[in-house]
Design a protein around this motif. Structure first.
Motif, PDB file in Angstrom:
ATOM      1  N   GLU A   1      33.743  49.827  41.982  1.00 12.35           N
ATOM      2  CA  GLU A   1      34.399  50.101  40.712  1.00 12.35           C
ATOM      3  C   GLU A   1      34.448  51.602  40.509  1.00 12.35           C
ATOM      4  OE1 GLU A   1      32.292  48.110  37.552  1.00 12.35           O
ATOM      5  OE2 GLU A   1      30.650  49.538  37.584  1.00 12.35           O
TER       6      GLU A   1
ATOM      7  N   LEU B   1      46.959  51.695  36.683  1.00 14.29           N
ATOM      8  CA  LEU B   1      45.812  50.794  36.538  1.00 14.29           C
ATOM      9  C   LEU B   1      46.052  49.793  35.404  1.00 14.29           C
ATOM     10  CD1 LEU B   1      42.915  53.254  37.274  1.00 14.29           C
ATOM     11  CD2 LEU B   1      43.251  51.051  38.407  1.00 14.29           C
ATOM     12  N   ARG B   2      46.622  50.244  34.292  1.00 12.51           N
ATOM     13  CA  ARG B   2      46.921  49.314  33.183  1.00 12.51           C
ATOM     14  C   ARG B   2      47.950  48.274  33.622  1.00 12.51           C
ATOM     15  NH1 ARG B   2      46.711  53.998  30.295  1.00 12.51           N
ATOM     16  NH2 ARG B   2      48.972  54.152  30.076  1.00 12.51           N
TER      17      ARG B   2
ATOM     18  N   GLU C   1      46.325  45.810  35.867  1.00 13.25           N
ATOM     19  CA  GLU C   1      45.479  44.884  35.122  1.00 13.25           C
ATOM     20  C   GLU C   1      46.324  43.786  34.486  1.00 13.25           C
ATOM     21  OE1 GLU C   1      41.545  44.983  32.384  1.00 13.25           O
ATOM     22  OE2 GLU C   1      42.981  46.610  32.071  1.00 13.25           O
TER      23      GLU C   1
ATOM     24  N   ALA D   1      46.834  41.115  36.854  1.00 10.05           N
ATOM     25  CA  ALA D   1      45.568  40.512  37.303  1.00 10.05           C
ATOM     26  C   ALA D   1      45.157  40.986  38.694  1.00 10.05           C
ATOM     27  CB  ALA D   1      45.627  38.992  37.240  1.00 10.05           C
TER      28      ALA D   1
ATOM     29  N   VAL E   1      43.523  44.063  38.964  1.00  4.95           N
ATOM     30  CA  VAL E   1      42.275  44.755  38.659  1.00  4.95           C
ATOM     31  C   VAL E   1      41.791  44.306  37.287  1.00  4.95           C
ATOM     32  CG1 VAL E   1      42.899  46.799  40.033  1.00  4.95           C
ATOM     33  CG2 VAL E   1      43.355  46.796  37.576  1.00  4.95           C
ATOM     34  N   ALA E   2      40.539  44.599  37.002  1.00  3.91           N
ATOM     35  CA  ALA E   2      39.958  44.340  35.685  1.00  3.91           C
ATOM     36  C   ALA E   2      39.121  45.554  35.318  1.00  3.91           C
ATOM     37  CB  ALA E   2      39.083  43.090  35.724  1.00  3.91           C
ATOM     38  N   HIS E   3      38.804  45.680  34.043  1.00  7.00           N
ATOM     39  CA  HIS E   3      37.971  46.812  33.640  1.00  7.00           C
ATOM     40  C   HIS E   3      36.847  46.345  32.727  1.00  7.00           C
ATOM     41  CE1 HIS E   3      40.210  46.747  29.797  1.00  7.00           C
ATOM     42  NE2 HIS E   3      39.145  47.343  29.325  1.00  7.00           N
TER      43      HIS E   3
ATOM     44  N   TYR F   1      37.118  50.403  36.458  1.00  5.15           N
ATOM     45  CA  TYR F   1      38.011  49.395  37.024  1.00  5.15           C
ATOM     46  C   TYR F   1      37.432  48.838  38.316  1.00  5.15           C
ATOM     47  CZ  TYR F   1      41.614  50.726  33.715  1.00  5.15           C
ATOM     48  OH  TYR F   1      42.317  50.953  32.568  1.00  5.15           O
TER      49      TYR F   1
ATOM     50  N   LYS G   1      40.336  42.765  41.467  1.00  5.61           N
ATOM     51  CA  LYS G   1      40.172  41.321  41.267  1.00  5.61           C
ATOM     52  C   LYS G   1      40.724  40.532  42.447  1.00  5.61           C
ATOM     53  CE  LYS G   1      40.750  39.157  37.467  1.00  5.61           C
ATOM     54  NZ  LYS G   1      41.358  38.576  36.255  1.00  5.61           N
TER      55      LYS G   1
END
Length: 95
Positions: free
Chosen positions: A25, A50-51, A54, A57, A59-61, A70, A73
């Motif tokens: 991360e 990154l947003r 996300e 789906a 990546v997640a933070h 981050y 996923k």
């Protein structure tokens, strides 16, 4: 039979995932630094990507203090397989 998820990634998205796979991360600042800093991409470009990732789906933070950390996923093997399948489909028209 479960349908395979297709991952269509741009160059920057793939590079960001490679950073996250390697580090586990990272904050936007660390990802930006790993990508070469201002010489290649603006900090805001990395944050925006990154947003968007996300929302898809990929990546997640989690919040840590005032920053987000981050993590990927999706597994590297899953992305590699999906990208290879897509390339083969494009080259051989699905045959």
């Amino acid at each position: 039979m479960r349908k395979r998820t297709t991952h269509r990634l741009g160059d920057l998205q793939l590079q960001i995932l490679q950073v996250l796979w390697g580090r586990g991360e990272a904050s936007v600042a660390r990802v930006h630094e790993a990508l070469g800093g201002n010489a290649r991409f603006a900090y805001t470009t990395v944050a925006t990507m990154l947003r968007k990732m996300e929302a898809r789906a990929l990546v997640a933070h989690r919040a840590e203090g005032r920053s987000f950390l981050y993590r990927a996923k999706v597994a590297a093997a899953s992305v590699s397989r999906s990208m290879a399948d897509h390339l083969v489909d494009r080259l051989f028209a699905g045959a």
